[in-house]
Write a protein that holds these residues in place. Structure first.
Motif, PDB file in Angstrom:
ATOM      1  N   PHE A   1       0.864  -1.172   0.000  1.00  0.00           N
ATOM      2  CA  PHE A   1       0.000   0.000   0.000  1.00  0.00           C
ATOM      3  C   PHE A   1       0.896   1.215   0.000  1.00  0.00           C
ATOM      4  CE2 PHE A   1      -2.047   3.538   2.177  1.00  0.00           C
ATOM      5  CZ  PHE A   1      -3.108   3.733   1.307  1.00  0.00           C
ATOM      6  N   SER A   2       0.534   2.189  -0.819  1.00  0.00           N
ATOM      7  CA  SER A   2       1.264   3.452  -0.840  1.00  0.00           C
ATOM      8  C   SER A   2       0.256   4.583  -0.860  1.00  0.00           C
ATOM      9  CB  SER A   2       2.164   3.530  -2.079  1.00  0.00           C
ATOM     10  OG  SER A   2       3.023   4.648  -2.014  1.00  0.00           O
TER      11      SER A   2
ATOM     12  N   PRO B   1     -11.542  -0.644  -7.827  1.00  0.00           N
ATOM     13  CA  PRO B   1     -11.898  -2.049  -7.588  1.00  0.00           C
ATOM     14  C   PRO B   1     -11.046  -2.654  -6.466  1.00  0.00           C
ATOM     15  CG  PRO B   1     -11.524  -1.635  -9.930  1.00  0.00           C
ATOM     16  CD  PRO B   1     -11.114  -0.393  -9.193  1.00  0.00           C
ATOM     17  N   ALA B   2     -11.673  -3.488  -5.661  1.00  0.00           N
ATOM     18  CA  ALA B   2     -10.957  -4.153  -4.562  1.00  0.00           C
ATOM     19  C   ALA B   2      -9.886  -5.081  -5.122  1.00  0.00           C
ATOM     20  CB  ALA B   2     -11.935  -4.942  -3.701  1.00  0.00           C
TER      21      ALA B   2
ATOM     22  N   PHE C   1      -8.480  -4.474   2.997  1.00  0.00           N
ATOM     23  CA  PHE C   1      -7.902  -5.577   2.229  1.00  0.00           C
ATOM     24  C   PHE C   1      -7.768  -6.836   3.089  1.00  0.00           C
ATOM     25  CE2 PHE C   1      -3.996  -7.909   1.120  1.00  0.00           C
ATOM     26  CZ  PHE C   1      -4.337  -8.366  -0.148  1.00  0.00           C
ATOM     27  N   LEU C   2      -7.233  -6.674   4.300  1.00  0.00           N
ATOM     28  CA  LEU C   2      -7.004  -7.827   5.174  1.00  0.00           C
ATOM     29  C   LEU C   2      -8.272  -8.346   5.841  1.00  0.00           C
ATOM     30  CD1 LEU C   2      -3.613  -6.806   6.798  1.00  0.00           C
ATOM     31  CD2 LEU C   2      -4.009  -8.597   5.080  1.00  0.00           C
TER      32      LEU C   2
ATOM     33  N   GLU D   1     -10.399 -14.238   2.278  1.00  0.00           N
ATOM     34  CA  GLU D   1      -9.615 -14.861   1.204  1.00  0.00           C
ATOM     35  C   GLU D   1      -8.247 -14.187   1.076  1.00  0.00           C
ATOM     36  OE1 GLU D   1     -10.190 -17.544  -0.901  1.00  0.00           O
ATOM     37  OE2 GLU D   1     -11.791 -17.982   0.509  1.00  0.00           O
ATOM     38  N   ASN D   2      -8.211 -12.864   1.140  1.00  0.00           N
ATOM     39  CA  ASN D   2      -6.931 -12.158   1.092  1.00  0.00           C
ATOM     40  C   ASN D   2      -6.078 -12.520   2.303  1.00  0.00           C
ATOM     41  OD1 ASN D   2      -7.439 -10.788  -1.311  1.00  0.00           O
ATOM     42  ND2 ASN D   2      -8.298  -9.014  -0.274  1.00  0.00           N
ATOM     43  N   ARG D   3      -6.686 -12.521   3.469  1.00  0.00           N
ATOM     44  CA  ARG D   3      -5.954 -12.793   4.705  1.00  0.00           C
ATOM     45  C   ARG D   3      -5.381 -14.212   4.716  1.00  0.00           C
ATOM     46  NH1 ARG D   3      -9.636 -11.078   7.860  1.00  0.00           N
ATOM     47  NH2 ARG D   3     -10.462 -13.083   8.503  1.00  0.00           N
TER      48      ARG D   3
END
Length: 138
Positions: free
Chosen positions: A4-5, A37-38, A68-69, A73-75
């Motif tokens: 992430f920026s 979009p995610a 995001f976390l 599914e991402n986590r």
């Protein structure tokens, strides 16, 4: 590598300097704006985040990273965390890494100040090449 920026682009410049793609490491960016979009990542990754909050630990993890976390599914695919910070934050220096490491039960692999140094860039690049080379599926 997921990163992430903020609008300052400090983390983006650090990631670009690492040239992860040259080593066959995919790079994904957590969207800055909620209207974008995610991001959905379905492969093992290490997340790199700046520390927010100006020294307030409760505000250290950017909301975009939390979002995001919070996707199970991402986590499920996170394998480690790298954080940047400002030593002026005192105890909150790189606190985003401490928080993510504890909540996601993954190692805090590296921390660096602000935009990092060339030594930080080399250490992160070489460390992740080695890390991903020895990673076993969860």
């Amino acid at each position: 590598m997921v990163y992430f920026s903020s609008a300052s682009e400090n983390t983006a410049r650090f990631v670009a300097g690492c040239r992860f793609q040259d080593e066959g490491i995919n790079v994904y960016r957590v969207p800055l704006k909620a209207s974008e979009p995610a991001l959905n990542v379905r492969e093992p990754y290490v997340i790199m985040v700046p520390t927010y909050g100006g020294g307030v630990i409760k505000k250290a993890v950017p909301i975009q990273v939390k979002r995001f976390l919070n996707d199970p599914e991402n986590r499920a695919w996170i394998r480690g965390v790298i954080a940047s910070g400002n030593t002026n934050f005192g105890e909150a220096y790189c606190a985003a890494g401490d928080i993510i490491s504890a909540k996601c039960h993954v190692p805090f692999l590296y921390k660096f100040e602000l935009m990092g140094t060339p030594e930080d860039t080399a250490a992160v690049k070489n460390g992740l090449v080695q890390f991903f080379g020895t990673l076993e599926p969860r």
